[in-house]
Design a protein around this motif. Sequence first.
Motif, mmCIF file in Angstrom:
data_model
loop_
_atom_site.group_PDB
_atom_site.id
_atom_site.type_symbol
_atom_site.label_atom_id
_atom_site.label_comp_id
_atom_site.label_asym_id
_atom_site.label_seq_id
_atom_site.Cartn_x
_atom_site.Cartn_y
_atom_site.Cartn_z
ATOM 1 N N ASP A 561 0.817 -1.219 0.000
ATOM 2 C CA ASP A 561 0.000 0.000 0.000
ATOM 3 C C ASP A 561 0.850 1.267 0.000
ATOM 4 O O ASP A 561 0.327 2.376 0.152
ATOM 5 C CB ASP A 561 -0.935 0.009 1.211
ATOM 6 N N MET A 562 2.171 1.132 -0.172
ATOM 7 C CA MET A 562 3.053 2.299 -0.221
ATOM 8 C C MET A 562 2.769 3.082 -1.503
ATOM 9 O O MET A 562 2.907 2.557 -2.609
ATOM 10 C CB MET A 562 4.520 1.861 -0.182
ATOM 11 N N PRO A 563 2.357 4.349 -1.409
ATOM 12 C CA PRO A 563 1.981 5.127 -2.605
ATOM 13 C C PRO A 563 3.206 5.573 -3.403
ATOM 14 O O PRO A 563 4.259 5.889 -2.844
ATOM 15 C CB PRO A 563 1.228 6.326 -2.028
ATOM 16 N N ILE A 564 3.047 5.592 -4.735
ATOM 17 C CA ILE A 564 4.117 6.033 -5.624
ATOM 18 C C ILE A 564 3.928 7.527 -5.930
ATOM 19 O O ILE A 564 2.816 7.975 -6.226
ATOM 20 C CB ILE A 564 4.095 5.226 -6.942
ATOM 21 N N ARG A 565 5.026 8.298 -5.838
ATOM 22 C CA ARG A 565 4.935 9.742 -6.143
ATOM 23 C C ARG A 565 4.567 9.925 -7.609
ATOM 24 O O ARG A 565 5.081 9.240 -8.495
ATOM 25 C CB ARG A 565 6.272 10.440 -5.869
ATOM 26 N N ASN A 566 3.699 10.866 -7.861
ATOM 27 C CA ASN A 566 3.238 11.141 -9.215
ATOM 28 C C ASN A 566 4.207 12.075 -9.921
ATOM 29 O O ASN A 566 3.915 13.242 -10.187
ATOM 30 C CB ASN A 566 1.831 11.743 -9.180
ATOM 31 N N SER A 567 5.396 11.544 -10.215
ATOM 32 C CA SER A 567 6.420 12.332 -10.913
ATOM 33 C C SER A 567 7.294 11.381 -11.712
ATOM 34 O O SER A 567 7.371 10.185 -11.428
ATOM 35 C CB SER A 567 7.280 13.108 -9.907
ATOM 36 N N ARG A 568 7.953 11.962 -12.719
ATOM 37 C CA ARG A 568 8.828 11.127 -13.555
ATOM 38 C C ARG A 568 9.979 10.551 -12.735
ATOM 39 O O ARG A 568 10.319 9.370 -12.863
ATOM 40 C CB ARG A 568 9.388 11.972 -14.710
ATOM 41 N N ASP A 569 10.545 11.329 -11.856
ATOM 42 C CA ASP A 569 11.651 10.877 -11.031
ATOM 43 C C ASP A 569 11.194 9.759 -10.094
ATOM 44 O O ASP A 569 11.881 8.750 -9.940
ATOM 45 C CB ASP A 569 12.206 12.051 -10.225
#
Length: 605
Positions: A561-569
């Motif tokens: 459930d660890m969220p992924i940052r909404n960025s290319r990096d």
Amino acid sequence: MTSTTEDAVEKREVPFTSGGANDELFEKVGARQPLAKSPVFLALQGGGAKGIVHIGGIAALEELNFDIRAVSGTSAGSMVAALIAAGFNSKDLVDPDGKKHFFGTRLFGKEKGQLRYSKPTHLFTRRGWFTIKSAVLLGKALTIFWPWPGDSKVETTANCIWLTIIVAWISLGFYKTWPMPVWPLVFTGIGVFVFFIWALVGLTTVRKVRNFIDAAIAFKLKENGKTRKDKNITFRDMHNAGCIPLKIIATNKSSERLEYFSYSRTPRVRVADAVAASICLPIIFRHWKFNFLRHTPTGVEKVYGKFLDGGLVSNLPAWAFDEERLKQTNATTVAFSLESPAPKDKMHWLLSIANTVVNGSGEIHTRAAGSMATVALPTTLDLLDFDVSAEDVYAEVDKAKVKALKDVGNELIHAPNALSKGAKDIHAILEQILNEKGHKFAREVRRYRLRVALGAQIGYSSSDVTFVFDHGYDSGDADRYATVPLRGSYAGTAWSLKEAYATGEPHKEPLMENAWPAMNWMVCIPSYPKDKVCSANRYGEQVIQGSRDKIRPCIIKIDCDMPIRNSRDGYDNFLDFLTEVQRSVHDYANDVGIADYVQGQNKWK
């Protein structure tokens, strides 16, 4: 690796591996240690003289420290089952190490009250055994007059030529001696007719076998101080004596149905009568007849019984433990079948049908609910080899024990322990990687939940994968122990492509309505047995190159459930993380050989 979130990610071939196991059941047990008195239900197949090898299988269960909580049997299996239920152990029956066998115990001898048996052929009358042996020898002699199909057209043609020569020789003899007296032909015809009718009725009776079983059970119960009776022990007597439940299967030709003898259904029936009913192999034995009361859910009914061999309806009754499964949900069913040489299609179709009736129903009757292991015990004995030497019996029992130790140990001990430990170890490996690199792609890393599940095909399934062994799951997770199809699922895609399949949108997978709501990403990693080169066929199945043997899927599913940052990096760092996850999981799976453990029956649930 394939990802639905990044089309440009390069596909990478997954190296062959292995894997998995259920920590809830096995976490207290070391991977190489037998389970402490694990309960099992035992089913024994019929097979005449071949049934002696069941003792080797039972010896293996005892050595592996399994606790037999109920036993069922058909035909020869019912004889062994009745003795085990009464309290005999494998060494009481046949002890290859001590060179001792059942007929050498103080139950048998010349003193008053003892049975005068010294070898298995004494279970028959002298005339009965002579008749059986004569019929067997006659059958072997007659094979020279029948052109059995050969392994090739040349062999079949040679057999036909041989039959033609024999027919011509007999015809020439009649021609040379004709006219001849009529009375030899008349007496020969009458003899053949009488023998044919005799064979239809049965060559001998099972009365001595019945008396042997009755005396043996009474002796054991009396020796243990559980009864005062010397004979006629009933299912109720055994229940009152604290014996484990006994189930015996026979064919009731009077009512044209399967007869199921047990304490709950037939408490007043004498156990020896039930065994006698179960072993009446047509032609060899005459039917066994007795009347009894059958208890049903709606009442008690009087039954008139004429019985034949139980193998005609169910030769491996692994299904017979419904009542026991309700009370002991953690018990595993162990079914011992008798391994026979591969058929070569050299029998007349009538004989083939008979063998199919007796031996071909094993798969049907072992499709029981719950955890199960079916083991084919090897034997070189034939159905009527009751006159083999004691040394041959010791060798057969010892060989069966070795096979059962290996198969039961792998299926019920080593595989579950290795797979359970595998799920826990992979979880620990990934947790460490997440703690080190999670901050590079996640919005928050302080609190997260990681789940690992190992999937395999269960039992006879060939189109689905069930995630049986796991770590990090809660008992309330609706998708725990989920079953998904190989075609159309992310797990199946990973298996058919032979590479990891990752997604940041796991809820878009078909049939995911019960998925963990908090899941933010998922990766499925296939694992393959060591030293096996395989390729996918058009159905997505992996087949070993150079053969038709299929590899049973082993898929490691990881979600979090660890969220992924909404960025290319953040996304690039997430792909780097997945690459390391794939490498670490494959390294571990290869070292442990996880996929090797799921190539069996996999009936853990």
